[in-house]
Motif scaffolding. Structure first.
Motif, PDB file in Angstrom:
ATOM      1  N   ALA A 268       3.581  -9.708  -5.103  1.00  0.00           N
ATOM      2  CA  ALA A 268       4.077  -9.049  -6.312  1.00  0.00           C
ATOM      3  C   ALA A 268       3.567  -7.625  -6.387  1.00  0.00           C
ATOM      4  O   ALA A 268       4.296  -6.700  -6.779  1.00  0.00           O
ATOM      5  CB  ALA A 268       3.642  -9.839  -7.547  1.00  0.00           C
ATOM      6  N   ASN A 269       2.318  -7.415  -5.981  1.00  0.00           N
ATOM      7  CA  ASN A 269       1.761  -6.060  -5.975  1.00  0.00           C
ATOM      8  C   ASN A 269       2.455  -5.169  -4.949  1.00  0.00           C
ATOM      9  O   ASN A 269       2.640  -3.964  -5.174  1.00  0.00           O
ATOM     10  CB  ASN A 269       0.258  -6.115  -5.684  1.00  0.00           C
ATOM     11  CG  ASN A 269      -0.543  -6.685  -6.839  1.00  0.00           C
ATOM     12  OD1 ASN A 269      -0.125  -6.598  -7.995  1.00  0.00           O
ATOM     13  ND2 ASN A 269      -1.691  -7.276  -6.541  1.00  0.00           N
ATOM     14  N   ILE A 270       2.815  -5.755  -3.806  1.00  0.00           N
ATOM     15  CA  ILE A 270       3.546  -5.004  -2.779  1.00  0.00           C
ATOM     16  C   ILE A 270       4.895  -4.546  -3.345  1.00  0.00           C
ATOM     17  O   ILE A 270       5.303  -3.384  -3.190  1.00  0.00           O
ATOM     18  CB  ILE A 270       3.759  -5.865  -1.528  1.00  0.00           C
ATOM     19  CG1 ILE A 270       2.431  -6.208  -0.860  1.00  0.00           C
ATOM     20  CG2 ILE A 270       4.690  -5.165  -0.549  1.00  0.00           C
ATOM     21  CD1 ILE A 270       1.633  -5.033  -0.421  1.00  0.00           C
ATOM     22  N   ALA A 271       5.602  -5.462  -3.999  1.00  0.00           N
ATOM     23  CA  ALA A 271       6.904  -5.121  -4.580  1.00  0.00           C
ATOM     24  C   ALA A 271       6.761  -4.021  -5.616  1.00  0.00           C
ATOM     25  O   ALA A 271       7.580  -3.094  -5.695  1.00  0.00           O
ATOM     26  CB  ALA A 271       7.529  -6.369  -5.203  1.00  0.00           C
ATOM     27  N   ASN A 272       5.708  -4.098  -6.416  1.00  0.00           N
ATOM     28  CA  ASN A 272       5.475  -3.098  -7.455  1.00  0.00           C
ATOM     29  C   ASN A 272       5.137  -1.733  -6.865  1.00  0.00           C
ATOM     30  O   ASN A 272       5.602  -0.698  -7.342  1.00  0.00           O
ATOM     31  CB  ASN A 272       4.343  -3.562  -8.374  1.00  0.00           C
ATOM     32  CG  ASN A 272       4.040  -2.549  -9.467  1.00  0.00           C
ATOM     33  OD1 ASN A 272       4.941  -2.127 -10.181  1.00  0.00           O
ATOM     34  ND2 ASN A 272       2.788  -2.164  -9.587  1.00  0.00           N
ATOM     35  N   ALA A 273       4.333  -1.729  -5.809  1.00  0.00           N
ATOM     36  CA  ALA A 273       3.868  -0.460  -5.231  1.00  0.00           C
ATOM     37  C   ALA A 273       4.962   0.254  -4.450  1.00  0.00           C
ATOM     38  O   ALA A 273       5.162   1.457  -4.590  1.00  0.00           O
ATOM     39  CB  ALA A 273       2.662  -0.720  -4.331  1.00  0.00           C
ATOM     40  N   PHE A 274       5.681  -0.476  -3.605  1.00  0.00           N
ATOM     41  CA  PHE A 274       6.634   0.161  -2.704  1.00  0.00           C
ATOM     42  C   PHE A 274       8.064   0.128  -3.237  1.00  0.00           C
ATOM     43  O   PHE A 274       8.932   0.815  -2.705  1.00  0.00           O
ATOM     44  CB  PHE A 274       6.594  -0.531  -1.331  1.00  0.00           C
ATOM     45  CG  PHE A 274       5.357  -0.247  -0.536  1.00  0.00           C
ATOM     46  CD1 PHE A 274       5.277   0.862   0.288  1.00  0.00           C
ATOM     47  CD2 PHE A 274       4.252  -1.086  -0.623  1.00  0.00           C
ATOM     48  CE1 PHE A 274       4.134   1.126   1.033  1.00  0.00           C
ATOM     49  CE2 PHE A 274       3.107  -0.844   0.113  1.00  0.00           C
ATOM     50  CZ  PHE A 274       3.045   0.267   0.942  1.00  0.00           C
ATOM     51  N   GLN A 355      -7.244  -4.561  -2.699  1.00  0.00           N
ATOM     52  CA  GLN A 355      -7.600  -4.102  -4.038  1.00  0.00           C
ATOM     53  C   GLN A 355      -6.917  -2.793  -4.392  1.00  0.00           C
ATOM     54  O   GLN A 355      -6.697  -2.490  -5.570  1.00  0.00           O
ATOM     55  CB  GLN A 355      -9.113  -3.929  -4.145  1.00  0.00           C
ATOM     56  CG  GLN A 355      -9.671  -2.851  -3.223  1.00  0.00           C
ATOM     57  CD  GLN A 355     -11.176  -2.682  -3.389  1.00  0.00           C
ATOM     58  OE1 GLN A 355     -11.793  -3.459  -4.095  1.00  0.00           O
ATOM     59  NE2 GLN A 355     -11.725  -1.672  -2.744  1.00  0.00           N
ATOM     60  N   VAL A 356      -6.542  -2.003  -3.388  1.00  0.00           N
ATOM     61  CA  VAL A 356      -5.858  -0.737  -3.658  1.00  0.00           C
ATOM     62  C   VAL A 356      -4.557  -0.976  -4.411  1.00  0.00           C
ATOM     63  O   VAL A 356      -4.181  -0.209  -5.306  1.00  0.00           O
ATOM     64  CB  VAL A 356      -5.584   0.007  -2.332  1.00  0.00           C
ATOM     65  CG1 VAL A 356      -4.599   1.147  -2.551  1.00  0.00           C
ATOM     66  CG2 VAL A 356      -6.880   0.548  -1.756  1.00  0.00           C
ATOM     67  N   SER A 440      -6.974   4.256  -4.280  1.00  0.00           N
ATOM     68  CA  SER A 440      -5.933   3.891  -5.233  1.00  0.00           C
ATOM     69  C   SER A 440      -4.611   3.729  -4.503  1.00  0.00           C
ATOM     70  O   SER A 440      -4.437   4.206  -3.384  1.00  0.00           O
ATOM     71  CB  SER A 440      -5.791   4.966  -6.315  1.00  0.00           C
ATOM     72  OG  SER A 440      -5.255   6.154  -5.752  1.00  0.00           O
ATOM     73  N   LYS A 441      -3.694   3.071  -5.183  1.00  0.00           N
ATOM     74  CA  LYS A 441      -2.362   2.881  -4.631  1.00  0.00           C
ATOM     75  C   LYS A 441      -1.684   4.225  -4.388  1.00  0.00           C
ATOM     76  O   LYS A 441      -1.051   4.448  -3.345  1.00  0.00           O
ATOM     77  CB  LYS A 441      -1.542   2.031  -5.601  1.00  0.00           C
ATOM     78  CG  LYS A 441      -0.079   1.876  -5.233  1.00  0.00           C
ATOM     79  CD  LYS A 441       0.639   0.961  -6.202  1.00  0.00           C
ATOM     80  CE  LYS A 441       0.600   1.509  -7.612  1.00  0.00           C
ATOM     81  NZ  LYS A 441       1.316   0.631  -8.559  1.00  0.00           N
ATOM     82  N   GLU A 442      -1.831   5.126  -5.352  1.00  0.00           N
ATOM     83  CA  GLU A 442      -1.189   6.440  -5.232  1.00  0.00           C
ATOM     84  C   GLU A 442      -1.718   7.204  -4.022  1.00  0.00           C
ATOM     85  O   GLU A 442      -0.968   7.826  -3.269  1.00  0.00           O
ATOM     86  CB  GLU A 442      -1.414   7.261  -6.509  1.00  0.00           C
ATOM     87  CG  GLU A 442      -0.714   6.713  -7.742  1.00  0.00           C
ATOM     88  CD  GLU A 442      -1.445   5.509  -8.334  1.00  0.00           C
ATOM     89  OE1 GLU A 442      -0.777   4.673  -8.962  1.00  0.00           O
ATOM     90  OE2 GLU A 442      -2.665   5.410  -8.125  1.00  0.00           O
ATOM     91  N   GLU A 443      -3.026   7.136  -3.830  1.00  0.00           N
ATOM     92  CA  GLU A 443      -3.635   7.853  -2.713  1.00  0.00           C
ATOM     93  C   GLU A 443      -3.176   7.266  -1.381  1.00  0.00           C
ATOM     94  O   GLU A 443      -2.897   7.996  -0.422  1.00  0.00           O
ATOM     95  CB  GLU A 443      -5.160   7.772  -2.827  1.00  0.00           C
ATOM     96  CG  GLU A 443      -5.881   8.760  -1.934  1.00  0.00           C
ATOM     97  CD  GLU A 443      -7.376   8.793  -2.211  1.00  0.00           C
ATOM     98  OE1 GLU A 443      -8.000   9.802  -1.873  1.00  0.00           O
ATOM     99  OE2 GLU A 443      -7.913   7.812  -2.777  1.00  0.00           O
ATOM    100  N   ALA A 444      -3.076   5.942  -1.323  1.00  0.00           N
ATOM    101  CA  ALA A 444      -2.621   5.301  -0.089  1.00  0.00           C
ATOM    102  C   ALA A 444      -1.183   5.678   0.238  1.00  0.00           C
ATOM    103  O   ALA A 444      -0.855   6.039   1.372  1.00  0.00           O
ATOM    104  CB  ALA A 444      -2.751   3.782  -0.219  1.00  0.00           C
ATOM    105  N   LEU A 445      -0.308   5.608  -0.760  1.00  0.00           N
ATOM    106  CA  LEU A 445       1.093   5.929  -0.529  1.00  0.00           C
ATOM    107  C   LEU A 445       1.286   7.404  -0.187  1.00  0.00           C
ATOM    108  O   LEU A 445       2.112   7.759   0.659  1.00  0.00           O
ATOM    109  CB  LEU A 445       1.923   5.557  -1.757  1.00  0.00           C
ATOM    110  CG  LEU A 445       2.042   4.053  -2.040  1.00  0.00           C
ATOM    111  CD1 LEU A 445       2.748   3.817  -3.366  1.00  0.00           C
ATOM    112  CD2 LEU A 445       2.790   3.352  -0.919  1.00  0.00           C
ATOM    113  N   GLU A 446       0.528   8.256  -0.846  1.00  0.00           N
ATOM    114  CA  GLU A 446       0.643   9.682  -0.556  1.00  0.00           C
ATOM    115  C   GLU A 446       0.188   9.983   0.866  1.00  0.00           C
ATOM    116  O   GLU A 446       0.768  10.814   1.574  1.00  0.00           O
ATOM    117  CB  GLU A 446      -0.176  10.491  -1.565  1.00  0.00           C
ATOM    118  CG  GLU A 446      -0.114  12.001  -1.363  1.00  0.00           C
ATOM    119  CD  GLU A 446       1.263  12.586  -1.661  1.00  0.00           C
ATOM    120  OE1 GLU A 446       1.474  13.764  -1.346  1.00  0.00           O
ATOM    121  OE2 GLU A 446       2.135  11.840  -2.177  1.00  0.00           O
TER     122      GLU A 446
END
Length: 878
Positions: A268-274, A355-356, A440-446
């Motif tokens: 669910a977190n993967i779907a939310n993040a990406f 956790q990210v 953080s999620k934002e930092e990872a995606l960026e």
């Protein structure tokens, strides 16, 4: 990356209970990955009762009406690693049939299939008895068998059982729980001091998600079996930015009762993040029906494949991504990665902490930059891009890997700008020196979004290197598979755990995968050249060696150690720029391109011209001829195009700085046009003393020029055990010069058994796979692509020509053992009944097994063709 599978001099036949077929081992691995280990490793393969393995395979096919090798429904096919290993170990050159000489003992129990046919009636027809017996009965039978084996008790820690199912072991039996564990009942206490090869060390059971904590024995991680459609090497097309940035296909939101809550939350977190990121393709198979092949297509067209945890930390999705050439983004903290003591996973994958993605997002805008142009990857050996030195990296770059000059220039600009981040840019271990760990999620995606093209290429190219190490094979073992490296890597990992091989040999062999031969010899420690302490490999006497194999068409010969090749670095107008011809559709003529690419990274290559024995001139003359022939968009005058090609060849002379000193006879040109060296006219008289590598086996100089195979498309379909068509020729005979074809057409007109026709067929490749004999008459010339097209598909070639046409590497291959040759004016080629009688008198099994043993010598996707060329060159030294 060269294929990592062991060599075997003779082709062993499958046991009498199976179809007579052979398994081909590439010759390259013993000289690289396992060099120096042959004397340290000998394994014994138990001949278990067939009720414990082969009968289960047959039972599955009877019950499901398809072989397990082809069934990837309900995650079945991913669990066949244990079966792959059994098939490949049977013919492995390190196998001994004398248990007293062994230091590893394999137990080939098909535990996964046994649990499918558990005999427990739970309302699931797949898992009921189906006449295949009961799992507990088989476990009891296996325990009784092993208890009678003396070495099972005297050498317990050296016993190994592959087990490619998530439900590995449970001490206590519950007759109502389905599926049962593989190691259970009386087998559990017997195996606790043995080695289990498992796909998931943190295994669960039907009742306990932490069952692994109750297991006291040794576990070694091996890969899941990747989907066979992804194992196909043709799917590795492009490097650089692809259509999708991220890809995931699977159940994202479904609350499955047999999946841990942490796995549900992770997805669910993967779907939310990406889910809201441009360039991300996420397909929720719980909500949407998907077309066949969408999973494979999504992976092969994406830069990154997201690999979250599932039922357990490890997922078959990881190995599908590796097979597809899609950089895995692993989001599973507890994952155990196969061969982690041997392989640097951070060179070709990215690991992010779970956790990210569990933290809330700020809604930061993540806009993808414009997609770069795709980069073309050639099917060749590639350099190790794990090094951080941009200057060294730029030196290793081969421009032909890039789609165009703009893409190459962009990559070089990044390097020269000081982009020195390694492929291990993102890692879970915060203690890793220089590794960046996002908070953080934002930092990872960026970070993923802004990953430089050079870093993406490093990851992709390393993935291309390591890919074969995680695949068991291509094809299906009941027929003619192409082994890959996972079985050999498992063998090496086991030997490391048992301390059978000195660590310096293992570590240096792995490092030497990316070194030149000179560097490798300099780096090799004394231990690697020490005398082996164990006897030579014993051939598997339990298996019948076929007469066809023992009289193989392949002659043994020494490795051409004396040959050193200097490859000229010519202006790109002579080669790389010709790779982008829009009118070029004749890739079968590209043997010159293949040879150039392979020589660039071959151990026989030398950068020291003074030490070279031969000098390769990489001029793509056939492509240039084609360019001039079609410069107006339509075919022009051949002789004008030939004159332009001759001027092209002549213009290369000023760049051949060693021509005068070493002489023309030390220089090599690949003349891949139909007429070979005869493409050179009088204006190229100064080139005619050079060595010509050509396909034309009539007009050439014996003991000087070398006949090589063309670059026809490889056959990736396993040869069937049964063929329905007796003999066939499908091709035009209208041209007046097709004398032999016309003659055959007249002889076999309306013949019910020998099909000779000018009609085309879209299924011609499949037709070859199901035909015993294929006629190969001469056409405009005596040589033709047809021979290689039919031979690579197991159709026995019947060559009919006006004169004798020399074939590739005739000193290495005995063509009389794998082909039939007739002169057009012979009795057999002039009379239908004599022709049929001749073919029907042949031992098809012997011919086909010998043909199979010879196919690597005509297949440019492997390394054997180059080795054969070097052996031919070595003969000229003496």
């Amino acid at each position: 990356m060269m294929s990592l599978h062991l060599s075997v001099d003779s082709q062993a036949a499958i046991s009498n209970a199976e179809q007579r077929a052979t398994i081909k081992f590439n010759r390259s691995l013993v000289s690289s990955l396992l060099k120096g280990t042959e004397g340290y490793i000998r394994f014994f393969l138990y001949e278990l009762p067939t009720s414990l393995n082969k009968d289960l395979e047959a039972c599955y096919q009877n019950a499901k009406h398809k072989p397990i090798w082809q069934d990837y429904s309900e995650e079945k096919g991913q669990n066949i690693g244990e079966m792959w290993m059994h098939k490949l170990l049977t013919y492995h050159p390190m196998r001994t049939t004398d248990a007293a000489k062994a230091n590893i003992f394999f137990i080939p129990f098909y535990g996964f299939l046994s649990t499918i046919f558990s005999g427990i009636d739970s309302g699931d027809s797949d898992k009921e008895n189906m006449g295949c017996g009961k799992h507990l009965d088989r476990v009891t039978e296996l325990a009784a068998y092993l208890n009678q084996q003396p070495y099972f008790h005297s050498k317990p820690s050296q016993h190994v059982m592959p087990l490619s199912f998530w439900n590995v072991a449970t001490q206590f039996i519950d007759p109502h729980i389905n599926p049962p564990s593989v190691v259970t009942g009386p087998l559990w206490p017997m195996m606790k001091d043995k080695i289990l090869l498992v796909v998931e060390p943190q295994f669960t059971s039907a009742k306990n998600n932490e069952e692994y904590k109750n297991w006291p024995g040794k576990l070694v991680t091996v890969p899941y079996a990747a989907k066979p459609t992804l194992a196909n090497p043709k799917l590795q097309g492009y490097l650089g930015r692809k259509k999708n940035r991220y890809f995931f296909q699977g159940e994202l939101h479904r609350d499955l009762s047999n999946v841990s809550s942490s796995a549900i939350e992770a997805r669910a977190n993967i779907a939310n993040a990406f889910g809201g990121v441009p360039g991300a393709l996420l397909v929720d198979t719980h909500k949407h029906a998907v077309a066949d092949g969408s999973y494979e297509k999504g992976m092969t067209s994406s830069d990154f494949c997201i690999v979250p945890k599932g039922d357990t930390p490890t997922s078959a999705r990881l190995f599908d991504a590796i097979a597809a050439g899609c950089v895995p983004v692993i989001i599973s903290d507890g994952i155990s990665l196969p061969f982690s003591d041997l392989v640097s996973w951070d060179k070709f994958s990215i690991q992010l902490p779970e956790q990210v993605f569990s933290k809330s997002t700020t809604g930061k805008s993540l806009l993808e930059t414009e997609l770069d142009k795709e980069y073309l990857a050639r099917n060749t050996m590639l350099p190790d891009f794990s090094k951080d030195d941009p200057h060294l990296l730029e030196q290793q770059i081969d421009p032909s890997w890039f789609y165009d000059e703009a893409a190459l220039a962009e990559f070089r600009r990044e390097l020269r700008a000081g982009t020195k981040r390694s492929a291990s840019l993102i890692r879970v271990e915060s203690s890793s020196a220089g590794a960046f760990v996002p908070t953080s999620k934002e930092e990872a995606l960026e970070t993923l979004r802004t990953l430089p093209t050079s870093d993406l290429l490093r990851l992709q190219l390393n993935l291309k290197f390591y890919r074969p190490w995680f695949l068991y094979g291509i094809g299906s073992p009941p027929d003619h598979p192409i082994p890959q490296g996972a079985t050999d890597m498992a063998l090496l990992d086991i030997s490391k755990h048992l301390k059978l091989v000195p660590d310096e040999i293992v570590s240096q062999n792995l490092k030497m995968q990316f070194l030149s031969e000179d560097d490798a010899n300099a780096a090799r420690s004394p231990a690697m050249t020490s005398t082996a302490v164990l006897p030579s490999v014993a051939k598997p006497t339990a298996m019948a060696i076929s007469s066809a194999a023992s009289s193989s068409a392949v002659s043994s010969s020494a490795r051409p150690s004396e040959v050193k090749i200097f490859v000229y670095d010519l202006p790109t107008t002579f080669n790389y720029e010709l790779l982008n011809l829009t009118t070029w559709h004749e890739k079968s003529y590209d043997a010159d391109v293949h040879l150039h690419m392979k020589l660039l990274k071959h151990p026989a290559r030398t950068l020291d011209a003074d030490s070279a024995t031969f000098f390769f001139v990489p001029v793509y003359g056939t492509r240039y001829l084609h360019k001039m022939l079609f410069k107006g968009g339509v075919p022009g005058d051949f002789y004008q195009a030939q004159a332009a090609a001759n001027a092209f060849y002549k213009s290369v002379l000023p760049y051949l700085h060693h021509w005068n000193k070493q002489g023309p006879s030390k220089h090599i040109f690949a003349m891949t046009h139909d007429i070979g060296r005869n493409l050179w006219g009088p204006e190229c008289e100064m080139l005619k003393d050079a060595i010509s590598l050509q396909h034309n086996g009539v007009d050439f100089r014996k003991q000087h020029d070398i006949i090589i195979p063309p670059a026809v498309d490889p056959n990736l379909t396993p040869w069937p055990s049964q063929r329905t068509q007796f003999a066939v020729f499908r091709g035009s005979s209208e041209d007046p010069r097709y004398e032999v074809r016309k003659k055959l057409n007249q002889i076999f007109l309306k013949n019910p058994e020998v099909l000779v026709t000018s009609e085309t067929s879209s299924d011609w490749k499949d037709e070859l796979l199901h035909t015993d004999f294929c006629l190969v008459p001469s056409g405009l010339r005596e040589w033709s692509f047809r021979f290689y097209e039919v031979a690579l598909r197991g159709c026995i070639p019947v060559i009919v020509g006006k004169v004798y046409n020399t074939m590739p590497f005739e000193d290495l291959l005995d063509y009389s053992k794998c082909t039939i040759r007739l002169l057009a004016d012979s009795k057999e080629a002039s009379d239908a009944s004599s022709f049929e009688q001749l073919l029907k008198s042949q031992d098809k099994t012997q011919l086909r097994n010998s043909l199979y043993a010879a196919t690597s010598h005509w297949d440019w996707t492997g390394e054997q063709v180059v080795s054969d060329i070097l052996q031919e060159l070595q003969k000229t030294i003496h």
